[in-house]
Scaffold this active site. Structure first.
Site, mmCIF file in Angstrom:
data_model
loop_
_atom_site.group_PDB
_atom_site.id
_atom_site.type_symbol
_atom_site.label_atom_id
_atom_site.label_comp_id
_atom_site.label_asym_id
_atom_site.label_seq_id
_atom_site.Cartn_x
_atom_site.Cartn_y
_atom_site.Cartn_z
ATOM 1 N N LYS A 22 -0.880 17.097 1.849
ATOM 2 C CA LYS A 22 -0.463 15.729 2.454
ATOM 3 C C LYS A 22 1.172 16.557 3.415
ATOM 4 O O LYS A 22 0.631 15.050 4.594
ATOM 5 C CB LYS A 22 0.410 14.583 1.387
ATOM 6 C CG LYS A 22 1.226 13.511 1.624
ATOM 7 C CD LYS A 22 1.565 13.079 0.722
ATOM 8 C CE LYS A 22 3.010 13.687 -0.132
ATOM 9 N NZ LYS A 22 4.510 13.364 0.998
ATOM 10 N N ASN A 23 2.267 16.731 3.658
ATOM 11 C CA ASN A 23 2.564 17.366 4.229
ATOM 12 C C ASN A 23 2.551 17.577 5.459
ATOM 13 O O ASN A 23 3.279 17.755 6.355
ATOM 14 C CB ASN A 23 4.756 17.477 3.433
ATOM 15 C CG ASN A 23 4.263 16.434 2.408
ATOM 16 O OD1 ASN A 23 4.107 15.385 2.114
ATOM 17 N ND2 ASN A 23 5.376 16.761 1.236
ATOM 18 N N CYS A 126 16.101 5.601 -0.267
ATOM 19 C CA CYS A 126 14.850 6.146 -0.984
ATOM 20 C C CYS A 126 14.837 6.929 -2.528
ATOM 21 O O CYS A 126 16.512 7.105 -2.793
ATOM 22 C CB CYS A 126 14.373 7.575 -0.141
ATOM 23 S SG CYS A 126 13.563 8.685 -1.128
ATOM 24 N N ARG A 131 18.813 10.913 2.648
ATOM 25 C CA ARG A 131 17.176 11.097 3.140
ATOM 26 C C ARG A 131 17.989 10.416 4.654
ATOM 27 O O ARG A 131 17.044 9.474 5.824
ATOM 28 C CB ARG A 131 16.833 10.172 3.232
ATOM 29 C CG ARG A 131 16.273 11.057 1.313
ATOM 30 C CD ARG A 131 14.722 11.208 1.467
ATOM 31 N NE ARG A 131 14.004 11.928 1.874
ATOM 32 C CZ ARG A 131 11.935 11.640 1.779
ATOM 33 N NH1 ARG A 131 11.548 11.336 1.230
ATOM 34 N NH2 ARG A 131 11.588 12.573 2.527
ATOM 35 N N ASP A 316 9.934 20.167 -4.598
ATOM 36 C CA ASP A 316 8.243 19.523 -4.378
ATOM 37 C C ASP A 316 7.571 19.416 -5.720
ATOM 38 O O ASP A 316 6.662 19.118 -6.823
ATOM 39 C CB ASP A 316 7.671 18.932 -3.443
ATOM 40 C CG ASP A 316 8.135 18.233 -2.463
ATOM 41 O OD1 ASP A 316 7.387 18.237 -1.447
ATOM 42 O OD2 ASP A 316 9.284 17.693 -2.682
ATOM 43 N N ARG A 408 0.039 8.148 -3.804
ATOM 44 C CA ARG A 408 0.685 7.970 -1.741
ATOM 45 C C ARG A 408 0.439 9.732 -2.007
ATOM 46 O O ARG A 408 0.480 10.319 -0.837
ATOM 47 C CB ARG A 408 2.044 7.927 -2.514
ATOM 48 C CG ARG A 408 2.499 6.735 -2.899
ATOM 49 C CD ARG A 408 3.862 5.905 -2.660
ATOM 50 N NE ARG A 408 4.019 6.808 -1.014
ATOM 51 C CZ ARG A 408 5.339 7.393 -0.335
ATOM 52 N NH1 ARG A 408 6.511 7.409 -1.695
ATOM 53 N NH2 ARG A 408 5.705 8.308 0.400
HETATM 54 C C1 EPZ Z 1 9.309 17.238 3.966
HETATM 55 O O1 EPZ Z 1 10.826 15.900 3.508
HETATM 56 C C2 EPZ Z 1 8.787 16.667 2.810
HETATM 57 N N1 EPZ Z 1 8.110 15.313 3.127
HETATM 58 C C3 EPZ Z 1 9.634 16.498 1.124
HETATM 59 O O2 EPZ Z 1 8.292 16.058 0.318
HETATM 60 C C4 EPZ Z 1 9.947 17.842 0.672
HETATM 61 O O3 EPZ Z 1 10.801 17.675 -0.790
HETATM 62 C C5 EPZ Z 1 10.883 18.112 2.058
HETATM 63 O O4 EPZ Z 1 10.775 18.046 3.352
HETATM 64 C C6 EPZ Z 1 11.743 19.652 1.494
HETATM 65 O O5 EPZ Z 1 10.692 20.135 1.718
HETATM 66 C C7 EPZ Z 1 7.163 15.142 4.184
HETATM 67 O O6 EPZ Z 1 6.751 16.334 4.438
HETATM 68 C C8 EPZ Z 1 6.372 13.866 4.515
HETATM 69 P P1 EPZ Z 1 14.188 17.698 4.905
HETATM 70 P P2 EPZ Z 1 11.684 15.436 4.916
HETATM 71 O O7 EPZ Z 1 14.295 17.527 6.365
HETATM 72 O O8 EPZ Z 1 11.730 16.205 6.034
HETATM 73 C C9 EPZ Z 1 18.397 16.190 4.456
HETATM 74 C C10 EPZ Z 1 6.525 14.709 -1.007
HETATM 75 O O9 EPZ Z 1 7.413 14.675 -2.662
HETATM 76 N N2 EPZ Z 1 18.680 16.079 5.990
HETATM 77 O O10 EPZ Z 1 14.126 18.786 4.801
HETATM 78 O O11 EPZ Z 1 12.235 14.442 4.378
HETATM 79 C C11 EPZ Z 1 18.232 15.504 3.478
HETATM 80 O O12 EPZ Z 1 18.354 14.466 3.363
HETATM 81 C C12 EPZ Z 1 8.267 15.203 -0.213
HETATM 82 O O13 EPZ Z 1 6.058 15.579 -1.147
HETATM 83 C C13 EPZ Z 1 19.919 15.318 6.724
HETATM 84 O O14 EPZ Z 1 20.982 15.718 6.227
HETATM 85 O O15 EPZ Z 1 13.122 16.684 4.439
HETATM 86 C C14 EPZ Z 1 17.318 16.450 2.749
HETATM 87 O O16 EPZ Z 1 19.202 15.963 1.953
HETATM 88 C C15 EPZ Z 1 9.609 14.108 -1.156
HETATM 89 N N3 EPZ Z 1 19.893 14.894 8.082
HETATM 90 C C16 EPZ Z 1 17.646 17.352 3.217
HETATM 91 O O17 EPZ Z 1 18.576 17.747 4.601
HETATM 92 C C17 EPZ Z 1 18.956 14.393 8.847
HETATM 93 O O18 EPZ Z 1 18.066 14.183 9.607
HETATM 94 C C18 EPZ Z 1 15.779 18.205 3.348
HETATM 95 O O19 EPZ Z 1 15.520 17.203 4.298
HETATM 96 C C19 EPZ Z 1 17.118 15.479 7.712
HETATM 97 C C20 EPZ Z 1 17.511 15.146 7.014
#
Ligand code: EPZ
Length: 429
Positions: A22-23, A126, A131, A316, A408
């Site tokens: 998915k990701n 979320c 996020r 995850d 999803r």
């Molecule tokens: C991706 O989310 C995945 N989603 C998530 O999977 C996964 O948990 C996550 O990466 C971490 O591996 C998809 O690929 C669609 P991040 P993403 O940006 O990209 C903070 C699932 O269950 N952050 O790496 O949104 C954020 O809040 C989902 O399939 C900021 O602060 O994750 C988090 O604490 C859930 N500012 C951390 O960084 C930003 O602008 C990591 O987030 C962006 C992120």
């Protein structure tokens, strides 16, 4: 609303075909906005999030065609999707669409890169954390985009195109890295991303973009270099197998006992999780067909795990591991460092008789001799599947409510488990 009914206590034996990730699928579909030619994706999973993204891309003008069944295709073969963004007719991603799926916010990068403007609704909160998207905005500003926030929308403009630059992320972010890469491939000049995410899905998108004519090096490491090119072409790419689906079924058979072949799985995509399972005394064998996981009635050893960006233990799989450790011989500790509110499954697992104590970002799980079935509520995608894993080993019946969360991200979960011996069915009401 659909529910899933499970009667626990049966071993899992057989073969589960692993779907495309998915990701990886979501950013790959979004990458189709970067070219006026056709991108063909193979091994696309049948998921609610994929269907939702088709709607969002269609709104921008992308034509999407799904290939029909071919002779010899088995029922679990991934879809072939043809995406053509010959003309982008709308650079706005409305709240009604974006609010349903956060990753759709990522369209902002290819829209600005190709069209010089984008107006995308902020994704909103979320279940697992606040996020924010500040690092995605930082990446685009570093490449010369002017960004304004207006009425809940991020408005990005780069009328003379984006230009290469330096992006050093203060923390590892998958979405930030995808956004930076997709913005930089058509930018004028060289972009260097420091502290980039190393997730396999980032590498898969970079491989596909390079097939489309991009010049990306270093994907999979924390330093990615991109030479901008004036235009990208069409290409054909097969989506990488889903490492989170793989880890989920590995934990399911570790929970119930039995012997599963996870067909098409690749160990290097989730080595940290496989190492944790081996420490818990689960048998893991990699073959050229996939990964074989078995547990033959021997007890489960407790573990200590901290979630980290790749190649560390994935957040995850945190909920699924917690479900497994409710049956370990002793006390485990799991620390969640990526999302600040990713323990929604704890109270639901307690309804099945689990003993879990939370202290800030650390959960302490005391193994119990047995779990008992009960009605439980899914809260987010990965939390919901941890309840399924626990229910497969619980005595009696469990009813999992709000399974739309599962749909999803897991393709035909109950079919895949039932064919390996689980007593599981979807109840439609
Ligand atoms: C991706 O989310 C995945 N989603 C998530 O999977 C996964 O948990 C996550 O990466 C971490 O591996 C998809 O690929 C669609 P991040 P993403 O940006 O990209 C903070 C699932 O269950 N952050 O790496 O949104 C954020 O809040 C989902 O399939 C900021 O602060 O994750 C988090 O604490 C859930 N500012 C951390 O960084 C930003 O602008 C990591 O987030 C962006 C992120």
């Amino acid at each position: 609303m659909d529910r899933i009914r499970i009667v626990g206590g049966r071993e899992l034996n057989g073969t589960i075909p692993i779907s495309g990730a998915k990701n990886a699928t979501l950013p790959l579909m979004i990458a189709s906005l970067l070219t006026d030619q056709t991108l063909i994706l193979d091994n696309v999973p049948r998921l609610a999030d994929v269907v939702q993204l088709q709607r969002i891309l269609g709104n921008h003008g992308v034509d999407i065609m799904l290939g029909g069944k071919r002779p010899g295709d088995d029922e679990y073969k991934g879809q072939t999707m043809h995406l053509s963004a010959a003309r982008i007719v709308d650079t706005t991603a409305p709240y009604e669409l974006v609010s349903k799926m956060r990753a759709s916010f990522w369209v902002i990068a290819p829209l600005v890169a190709r069209m010089g403007e984008a107006r995308v609704s902020m994704p909103g909160g979320c279940a697992i954390g606040t996020r924010p998207v500040d690092l995605l905005i930082l990446a685009m500003e570093r490449l010369g985009a002017d960004i304004e926030i207006e009425g809940g929308y991020v408005v990005a403009r780069a009328s003379r195109g984006l230009r290469g630059g330096e992006i050093a992320f203060p923390k590892v972010t998958v979405s930030g890295t995808h956004t930076a890469v997709m913005a930089a491939v058509l930018a004028d000049g060289t972009t260097v991303i420091e502290n980039a995410a190393r997730e396999p899905e980032v590498t898969d998108v970079a491989d596909c973009l390079n097939k489309m004519g991009a010049k990306i090096s270093g994907a999979g490491t924390s330093r990615i270099v991109i030479e901008g090119v004036p235009k990208l072409n069409g290409a054909r790419h097969s989506v990488v197998p889903d490492r989170i689906e793989t880890g989920t079924y590995a934990m399911a058979v570790a929970m119930t006992g039995g012997d599963l072949m996870l067909e098409g799985a690749r160990p290097e995509l989730l080595q940290a999780a496989l190492d944790v399972l081996a420490r818990a005394d689960v048998n893991i064998t990699s073959t050229n067909r996939g990964i074989r996981v078995s547990r033959n009635g021997a007890g489960l050893k407790p573990v200590e795990v901290t979630t980290e960006p790749f190649p560390g233990f994935p957040t995850d799989l945190q909920a699924q591991l917690m479900a497994l450790m409710t049956r370990a011989d002793g006390t485990s500790r799991i620390t969640e460092t990526i999302f600040e509110n990713r323990f929604m499954h704890v109270q639901e697992l307690a309804r099945l008789g689990a003993r879990i104590h939370l202290d800030g970002e650390t959960a302490t799980i005391e193994g119990v001799p047995r779990l008992r079935g009960a009605p439980v509520m899914a809260t987010d995608l990965r939390a919901s599947v941890s309840l399924v894993i626990a229910a497969l080993a619980a005595q009696g019946e469990t009813m999992v409510n709000r399974v739309y969360h599962l749909d999803r991200g897991f393709e035909r979960l109950e079919d895949k488990l039932a064919r390996c011996g689980a007593e599981i069915e979807r109840v439609t009401s």
